[in-house]
Design an enzyme around this catalytic site. Structure first.
Site, mmCIF file in Angstrom:
data_model
loop_
_atom_site.group_PDB
_atom_site.id
_atom_site.type_symbol
_atom_site.label_atom_id
_atom_site.label_comp_id
_atom_site.label_asym_id
_atom_site.label_seq_id
_atom_site.Cartn_x
_atom_site.Cartn_y
_atom_site.Cartn_z
ATOM 1 N N HIS A 125 0.834 -1.212 0.000
ATOM 2 C CA HIS A 125 0.000 0.000 0.000
ATOM 3 C C HIS A 125 0.861 1.251 0.000
ATOM 4 C CE1 HIS A 125 -3.660 -2.028 2.185
ATOM 5 N NE2 HIS A 125 -3.355 -2.613 1.051
ATOM 6 N N TYR A 156 -8.947 6.631 1.667
ATOM 7 C CA TYR A 156 -10.075 6.339 0.790
ATOM 8 C C TYR A 156 -10.897 7.596 0.549
ATOM 9 C CZ TYR A 156 -8.597 1.715 2.142
ATOM 10 O OH TYR A 156 -7.837 0.606 2.380
ATOM 11 N N ASP A 205 -7.895 1.201 -5.002
ATOM 12 C CA ASP A 205 -9.090 0.785 -4.252
ATOM 13 C C ASP A 205 -10.054 1.965 -4.169
ATOM 14 O OD1 ASP A 205 -10.961 -0.213 -2.506
ATOM 15 O OD2 ASP A 205 -9.527 -0.765 -0.935
ATOM 16 N N HIS A 207 -13.026 1.769 -2.811
ATOM 17 C CA HIS A 207 -13.702 1.664 -1.508
ATOM 18 C C HIS A 207 -15.131 2.171 -1.595
ATOM 19 C CE1 HIS A 207 -12.773 0.807 2.802
ATOM 20 N NE2 HIS A 207 -11.738 0.222 2.254
ATOM 21 N N GLU A 231 -10.316 -1.887 -7.485
ATOM 22 C CA GLU A 231 -10.928 -2.608 -6.365
ATOM 23 C C GLU A 231 -12.177 -1.908 -5.824
ATOM 24 O OE1 GLU A 231 -8.061 -3.522 -3.382
ATOM 25 O OE2 GLU A 231 -9.538 -3.587 -1.778
ATOM 26 N N ARG A 278 -11.958 -11.180 -3.750
ATOM 27 C CA ARG A 278 -11.052 -10.816 -2.647
ATOM 28 C C ARG A 278 -11.816 -10.759 -1.323
ATOM 29 N NH1 ARG A 278 -7.778 -7.539 -2.255
ATOM 30 N NH2 ARG A 278 -8.510 -6.133 -0.696
ATOM 31 N N HIS A 307 -8.470 -10.646 0.900
ATOM 32 C CA HIS A 307 -8.314 -9.400 1.661
ATOM 33 C C HIS A 307 -7.215 -9.582 2.709
ATOM 34 C CE1 HIS A 307 -10.413 -6.210 4.393
ATOM 35 N NE2 HIS A 307 -9.786 -5.590 3.409
ATOM 36 N N GLU A 334 -2.882 -9.214 -0.925
ATOM 37 C CA GLU A 334 -2.688 -7.911 -0.270
ATOM 38 C C GLU A 334 -1.807 -8.115 0.958
ATOM 39 O OE1 GLU A 334 -6.323 -6.293 1.326
ATOM 40 O OE2 GLU A 334 -5.564 -4.242 1.238
#
Ligand code: MG
Length: 399
Positions: A125, A156, A205, A207, A231, A278, A307, A334
């Site tokens: 990340h 996010y 992501d 989110h 994602e 995921r 995840h 991840e």
């Protein structure tokens, strides 16, 4: 026959994030298994379910009958497939697989058919409030040997000061602006692709922070930047939109961390509307359903990307890695890595080297828990704030 003697839930927060680990002890002295039941935001409720319902239901049962125990414990409450009870079930399920591996003298990946690869490729990340911060993170990961990096700016939904255009008296919350966020994502991918080229695999992501039509628009806008995957562009309540997304873009799609119930993923897989599944393995009930899900996805060309955030315990991460190295249709894992406290509390953690995570070859999950050390890291019971996400006019958003 070896039977279940006791079942306990152990709550610990070695890195400040509450984790729930289930310990299943057996009629054989010294023989026990560990499983992950971590649902950080409601950890006490899961621990209570383990000790008040799983324990009386399962004490005295034959430890070898994992499938029967899983099916029975899943339907015992009649209402099923919710996050609390699925996590409690996962704790027991993983512990039983751990015990089976110890009895067989085999690591879990051998019980599942053996390795198809030596290690799991992982993504890291990278996040930053500024491009400089983000570049620093990316460059650190590249130096470590990472080849897959998730790119976010300001967490996010991004971070935008919406104070000048909030209504008077708006509720407190974690505010973000979906349209500013969307514009920012396109710009940051222009930046990272121009700076790092196309050899690095980048991911993002969403989110579930934007409206469905904007999620489709953004997937199209990101096409030139060749994401490894995109994602959670849609919340679980809006999965029918994936049909439209699929028909409009070739950006690869990953979803699943919020899924609890097989009906949430079944048609997405059979209609080939997603590229990566995921799920949060403890959230769907453990290794037993995750293994079935991986095999199911293999038939439809969908890869796994379990995840792997900080709110999965090292026991849960170990289970993911065993599945990763033994599932042919593994895609990516991840990976947040373990802090120094976790490494001490959980001896036997999988290890990261040059972009790959390796399981150890000890029997079962290969990971242990130092209970006296775990007790030194009590869990904070304060409620999470980040899930109170709000849009500029104060409307509560999906977090
Ligand atoms: Mg995610």
């Amino acid at each position: 026959m070896i039977t279940i003697r006791d079942i306990r839930a152990i709550c610990t927060a070695p890195e400040g994030i509450p984790l729930v680990v289930v310990k299943v002890e057996t009629s054989e002295p010294e023989l026990y298994g560990l499983g992950c039941a971590t649902y950080t935001q409601r950890f006490l409720t899961v621990a209570h379910a383990v000790e008040t319902y799983m324990k009386p239901l399962l004490v005295g049962k034959d430890v070898s009958r994992i499938e029967d125990i899983w099916q029975m414990a899943m339907v015992s409450p009649y209402w099923r497939n919710g996050p609390i009870l699925n996590n409690a079930l996962s704790g027991v399920d993983m512990a039983l697989w751990d015990i089976k591996g110890k009895l067989a003298g085999m690591p879990l990946y051998d019980l599942l058919g053996g390795k198809v690869r030596e290690a799991a490729a992982v993504y890291r990340h990278a996040d930053g409030l500024t491009y400089d911060q983000l570049d620093q993170r990316i460059e650190n990961f590249l130096e470590e040997g990472a080849r897959y990096i998730r790119v976010q700016t300001g967490a996010y939904g991004g971070v935008h000061d919406v104070n000048s255009y909030k209504p008077e008296g708006a509720c407190p919350g974690a505010y973000y602006d979906p349209r500013e966020y969307q514009r920012g994502v396109v710009k940051v991918f222009e930046h990272v692709r121009s700076k790092y080229g196309f050899e690095v695999e980048f991911l993002h992501d969403v989110h579930e922070r934007i409206e469905p039509i904007h999620a489709i628009e953004l997937a199209r806008e990101l096409e030139p930047f060749k994401l490894f995957f995109y994602e959670d562009p849609l919340p679980p309540e809006q999965v029918e939109w994936f049909r439209h997304m699929r028909s409009h873009t070739t950006t690869p799609i990953a979803i699943g961390e919020l899924f609890n119930h097989p009906l949430e993923w079944r048609s997405l897989v059979t209609e080939r509307l997603i590229d990566f599944i995921r799920v949060h393995i403890s959230q769907i009930g453990g290794i037993t359903p995750a293994r079935k899900l991986a095999i199911f996805c293999e038939q439809f060309g969908v890869r796994t990307a379990w995840h792997g955030p900080g709110d999965v315990s090292p026991v849960g991460h170990a289970a993911s890695i065993h599945l990763d190295v033994s599932s042919w249709n593994f895609g990516i894992q991840e990976w947040n890595g373990f802090g120094p406290n976790s490494l001490e509390v959980f001896p036997g953690c999988p290890t990261l080297r040059k972009g790959y995570v390796y399981p150890n070859d000890k029997p079962g999950l290969g990971i242990d828990l130092d209970e006296s050390l775990a007790a030194k890291f009590p869990c904070d019971t304060r409620l999470p704030q980040w899930t109170n996400a709000r849009r500029p006019d104060g409307t509560l958003a999906r977090p």
